[in-house]
Each structure stands twice: as C-alpha cells, then as structure tokens.
Design a protein around this motif. Sequence first.
Motif, short mmCIF file in Angstrom:
data_model
loop_
_atom_site.label_atom_id
_atom_site.label_comp_id
_atom_site.label_asym_id
_atom_site.label_seq_id
_atom_site.Cartn_x
_atom_site.Cartn_y
_atom_site.Cartn_z
N ILE A 101 0.84 -1.20 0.00
CA ILE A 101 0.00 0.00 0.00
C ILE A 101 0.88 1.25 0.00
N ILE A 102 0.61 2.13 -0.96
CA ILE A 102 1.38 3.38 -1.09
C ILE A 102 0.42 4.56 -1.03
N PHE A 103 0.67 5.47 -0.12
CA PHE A 103 -0.08 6.73 -0.06
C PHE A 103 0.82 7.87 -0.53
N THR A 104 0.21 8.86 -1.14
CA THR A 104 0.93 10.08 -1.48
C THR A 104 -0.06 11.25 -1.46
N VAL A 105 0.45 12.44 -1.26
CA VAL A 105 -0.38 13.64 -1.33
C VAL A 105 -0.12 14.31 -2.68
N SER A 106 -1.17 14.60 -3.40
CA SER A 106 -1.00 15.19 -4.73
C SER A 106 -0.29 16.54 -4.66
N PRO A 107 0.72 16.73 -5.52
CA PRO A 107 1.40 18.03 -5.56
C PRO A 107 0.60 19.11 -6.28
N VAL A 108 -0.53 18.72 -6.88
CA VAL A 108 -1.36 19.70 -7.59
C VAL A 108 -2.08 20.59 -6.58
N ARG A 109 -1.94 21.91 -6.74
CA ARG A 109 -2.59 22.86 -5.82
C ARG A 109 -4.04 23.08 -6.24
N HIS A 110 -4.93 23.02 -5.28
CA HIS A 110 -6.35 23.28 -5.54
C HIS A 110 -6.62 24.76 -5.29
N VAL A 111 -6.17 25.60 -6.24
CA VAL A 111 -6.23 27.05 -6.02
C VAL A 111 -7.66 27.58 -6.10
N ARG A 112 -8.57 26.81 -6.67
CA ARG A 112 -9.97 27.27 -6.69
C ARG A 112 -10.54 27.34 -5.28
N ASP A 113 -9.97 26.57 -4.39
CA ASP A 113 -10.38 26.65 -2.98
C ASP A 113 -9.80 27.88 -2.30
N GLY A 114 -8.80 28.51 -2.94
CA GLY A 114 -8.07 29.62 -2.36
C GLY A 114 -6.65 29.17 -2.04
N TYR A 115 -5.69 30.07 -2.17
CA TYR A 115 -4.28 29.70 -1.97
C TYR A 115 -4.01 29.29 -0.52
N ARG A 116 -4.48 30.09 0.41
CA ARG A 116 -4.28 29.74 1.81
C ARG A 116 -5.08 28.49 2.16
N GLU A 117 -6.31 28.42 1.65
CA GLU A 117 -7.17 27.28 1.93
C GLU A 117 -6.55 25.98 1.39
N ASN A 118 -5.84 26.08 0.27
CA ASN A 118 -5.16 24.90 -0.27
C ASN A 118 -4.11 24.40 0.71
N HIS A 119 -3.33 25.33 1.29
CA HIS A 119 -2.28 24.93 2.24
C HIS A 119 -2.89 24.32 3.50
N VAL A 120 -3.99 24.90 3.97
CA VAL A 120 -4.67 24.35 5.14
C VAL A 120 -5.14 22.93 4.84
N SER A 121 -5.72 22.75 3.67
CA SER A 121 -6.22 21.44 3.25
C SER A 121 -5.11 20.40 3.19
N LYS A 122 -4.01 20.75 2.54
CA LYS A 122 -2.89 19.82 2.44
C LYS A 122 -2.34 19.49 3.83
N GLY A 123 -2.36 20.48 4.73
CA GLY A 123 -1.89 20.24 6.09
C GLY A 123 -2.72 19.20 6.81
N VAL A 124 -4.04 19.26 6.63
CA VAL A 124 -4.93 18.27 7.25
C VAL A 124 -4.61 16.87 6.72
N LEU A 125 -4.41 16.76 5.41
CA LEU A 125 -4.08 15.47 4.81
C LEU A 125 -2.77 14.92 5.36
N HIS A 126 -1.76 15.80 5.46
CA HIS A 126 -0.46 15.37 5.96
C HIS A 126 -0.53 14.92 7.42
N ARG A 127 -1.26 15.65 8.23
CA ARG A 127 -1.36 15.28 9.65
C ARG A 127 -2.06 13.93 9.83
N ALA A 128 -3.14 13.72 9.09
CA ALA A 128 -3.86 12.45 9.18
C ALA A 128 -2.99 11.29 8.69
#
Length: 328
Positions: free
Chosen positions: A180-207
């Motif tokens: 099993i391999i997990f990875t976080v996509s390097p694609v930024r979801h800028v439609r959510d907002g630039y700061r919101e994208n970083h917050v989102s990726k942070g949640v994924l990384h922490r989990a």
Amino acid sequence: MNLFSQVPIEKPSFDIQYQDGIFCLGSCFVAEIGERLKQAKFQTLINPFGTQFHPLAMENVLSRVYTRSYYTEKEIYNYQGLFFSWDHSHLFSRPKLKQVLDLVNESIEEANDFLTRTSVFVFTLGTAWAYYLNGGFSVSNCHKVPQKNFNKLLLSEKEVFDALRNMVLMVKDVKPNAKIIFTVSPVRHVRDGYRENHVSKGVLHRALHVLLREYQDVNYFPSYEIVLDELRDYRYYDKDLVHLNELGVDYIWDKFKSTYFSGETQGMMQEVDKMLMALAHKPINPEGVEHRKFLFDTMKKLERLAMQMPKNSLNEEINELKNRIHVY
C-alpha cells in the motif's frame, strides 16, 4: 555543488513486479502515474469511478467495490437532460438513466474482479475540502450543478484519518500482504483559495502522519515534497500553472521507478519501451523485404518478452505485428 535540495525517499520493504496488479485511486495525479504504469504494460486499474479528490470519496469508491454494492435507480440523478451519479465523474453521465446505471454497476464488477487479483494499491489524496448536498451527503463531483446547492466543508483530521484507516482495513481484508502506497497530490487546488489549499494539504499530511505510525507496513511516497523542494521552477508546470506538465510528471515518475522497481523490473521496462518504439516505427518502404523481416524479428522478441510477463500483457501488440506481416 548542489543547486537544489533533494528530498530523501525511504526505501520501502517491498518492490513492485510485473506480476503485481496495481490499483490506482485518487486525484488526477494518480491518473498520470497510472497511465505511465499502463504504458509500461503493468496490469493497472485507474479510478474505476473517475477522478476522486477527497478521502471520503475515495473511501466510498473502495467500499462500494469491496462490498460489491450496486447502484439503484434512486441513486441516479438528473440535471439539464443528463443522468449521473454523485459518486462518479462526468464520464459516466448519459442521456438515459439505464445507460448510467449499467455503466456504474459494470465499473463495480470490473473493479471488484481486479481487487481480488491485485497486490499493489496507490492512493493519492488531493484535498481535504468536501462538498455536501444541502442537508445531505458528500459528493465526489458536483456535475456543474449550481454551487448554491452545496455546502463546502473542510474535513477534520479525524475524518480523514478514519477514512484512510478504513481503506487500509478493506485492502488488508482482501489482501493481507498488500503493498500500500499513499501520497499527497502536488497539484494545488487554487480554486479553494491559496491559503485554503495549504490548510487542506496540512490536514491530509497530519492524518497520514498518524496513519503511517499505526501501520508501519504502509508506505508513503513524497511526491508533494519533491515538487515543493525540487521542482520549484514554473517550467515544470502546465499553462494553468497548477498542474505539472509532462516534464514534471516524468521527473516524479523517474523517482517512483527508482523507489519501487528492482533493477530487473526496470530492465524489463526498458525492453518493453524498446519494443513499443519499434512498433511505432514508420518504414520508408512498408512492403519491402527488409521491413517484413524487421516486423518478424520484433514479433519474436515480443513473444519472448511476453513469456516473462503476466498472461496476455503483450497480446495486442503481438497480434498487431502478425496482422501487419500478413497484410504486407
């Protein structure tokens, strides 16, 4: 002299071989890697319900496939003359309800069958933002239905962790020794907002961080970190400046290959690539003796190579060569 920082990649306890089936699920980034696996003639299934961006959607796909839970007419919706499923991409939308129902249930059949035969799972998380129908459930695709019909919510770390753990448990129930391999996509979801994208990726990384501590046999591939630290230049991005271009994806693909494929497997991949390039060769005189000999020699090489690979992996190419030889 080092001109950029290199992300260290921990060598996993396993490698991927041609005999392994590879189940790819998640964002558009996993589709890019999956297509390269397909091109290299690995047995690969990519996003059976279409692209999935957030963990709840990914968990839902795996759950429906794992339990072989078929869709009913009540789960198919209509908007502007097209029928669709909230769990599937627009590729499954059709003008008739039965067409959609047949397609989505066929996708479950195909994926369930593949699930029992595969041993490698690649999951790519895109975002922690999820869309919920007003007063209802989360969806994986909004199908261009007006935004007023949805609530956009940031998933909590626990919600993401629970979804990922359920995915691991389902996989291990089918294949106890699954890779099993997990990875976080390097694609930024800028439609959510630039700061919101970083917050989102942070949640994924922490989990994911918590999950990896609990399941030490689950592997993490740092595609997000590689792009952030090694590919800082926009020359690696597409025109939208969000998605990676072919050069950027190839860079990640090379890292993926060196991490998960043994030297022997990489050697076979090179042979497959040579054969496919030979197949694409455009002759000056297609009816000449030299070209017929070239086709015959290439076919024999492919047949020998096919003996080292899963059954039927190169059948299409071998049959194409046979037809060309017969035509000429």
